[in-house]
Design an enzyme around this catalytic site. Structure first.
Site, PDB file in Angstrom:
ATOM      1  CG  ASP A  13      -1.961   1.047   1.207  1.00  0.00           C
ATOM      2  OD1 ASP A  13      -2.506   1.325   0.122  1.00  0.00           O
ATOM      3  OD2 ASP A  13      -2.236   1.633   2.269  1.00  0.00           O
ATOM      4  CG  ASP A  15      -1.702   7.657   0.943  1.00  0.00           C
ATOM      5  OD1 ASP A  15      -0.810   8.510   0.976  1.00  0.00           O
ATOM      6  OD2 ASP A  15      -2.553   7.585   0.033  1.00  0.00           O
TER       7      ASP A  15
END
Length: 259
Positions: A13, A15
């Site tokens: 991922d 953020d």
């Protein structure tokens, strides 16, 4: 228990893992550099459909993370890939930004509000009541409902913003039609991403900061999962879920030696 094969490919991922509030997480640059130096297949994922991969490449580059465009996988790209396999060359009424409309154009889709095959909902900085009303009427008239991701809120300096999931709920309440969500935690986003880099779930790992999207999606796609504590999830949150990641680490810096 069957021993897992060594990790050859990585999905992470963006953020909360590589960056937090616009600042790189310590160790993220070393992790990306090692992946690239060793030629490991990898993807940086985001459920956010606002930006194109080129936009995100530039955004990451500005903070010192050199991620090639082809190593970025968004819910918009996953949505376009899904529609291209399900209904090639279709038409859609789209509520979203350039990340979504560009991906759909590149997949051969035509944007129209005249009897479209699909209504496709993604993030936008300004949800228009007029656009939502049109989407509701088109779904009532038979258009199928697709949403890029189920995230209910997104971050901003001022606090939470309504995101695709909460706006989809409004449309569902008005139409009685549930959307098909393509992004995490749907393992479809992970599996199409693995196909992009020619990887197999047996030898791949997912790194995320959320139990309900990143870890769940990786788990359901058959990958090893690593939860970092530099984003939204704390150690105290983990016990709330009926599943666990393969491993919990403080940050992505703890994973550099595993590459």
């Amino acid at each position: 228990m069957t021993e897992r094969k060594p990790i050859e490919s990585w999905l992470t991922d963006m953020d909360g893992v590589l960056m937090h509030e616009g600042v790189p997480v310590p160790g993220a640059d070393a992790f990306i550099k090692k992946l690239r130096d060793l030629g490991r297949p990898f993807l940086v994922l985001t459920n956010n459909s606002i930006y194109t991969a080129r936009d995100l490449h530039a955004r990451l580059n500005r903070i010192g993370l050199d991620v090639p465009v082809e190593n970025i996988w968004t819910s918009a790209l996953a949505t376009a890939t899904f529609l291209d396999t399900q209904h090639p060359g279709g038409t859609a009424y789209v509520i979203g930004e350039a990340g979504l409309t560009t991906a759909l154009h590149d997949a051969g889709y035509v944007m129209t509000d005249a009897d479209p095959d699909f209504v496709i909902l993604g993030e936008t900085r300004t949800y228009s009541f007029e656009a939502l009303t049109k989407a509701i009427r088109l779904i009532d008239n038979g258009a199928r409902f697709i949403a890029t991701n189920p995230d209910n809120t997104g971050p901003s300096p001022q606090g939470a913003l309504p995101a695709t999931g909460s706006v989809a709920a409004l449309i569902t309440k008005a139409t009685g039609k549930e959307p098909y969500f393509v992004g995490k935690p749907n393992p479809l986003m992970m599996r199409t991403g693995l196909n992009v880099i020619g990887a197999h779930s047996e030898t791949s790992a997912m790194i995320g900061d959320r139990m309900d999207t990143d870890v769940l999606a990786g788990l359901e796609a058959g990958m090893e999962t690593f939860l970092v504590l530099t984003g939204l999830t704390t150690k105290d949150d983990i016990s709330q879920y009926p599943y666990r990641p393969t491993r919990i680490v403080e940050s992505i810096a703890d994973l550099v030696d595993l590459v």
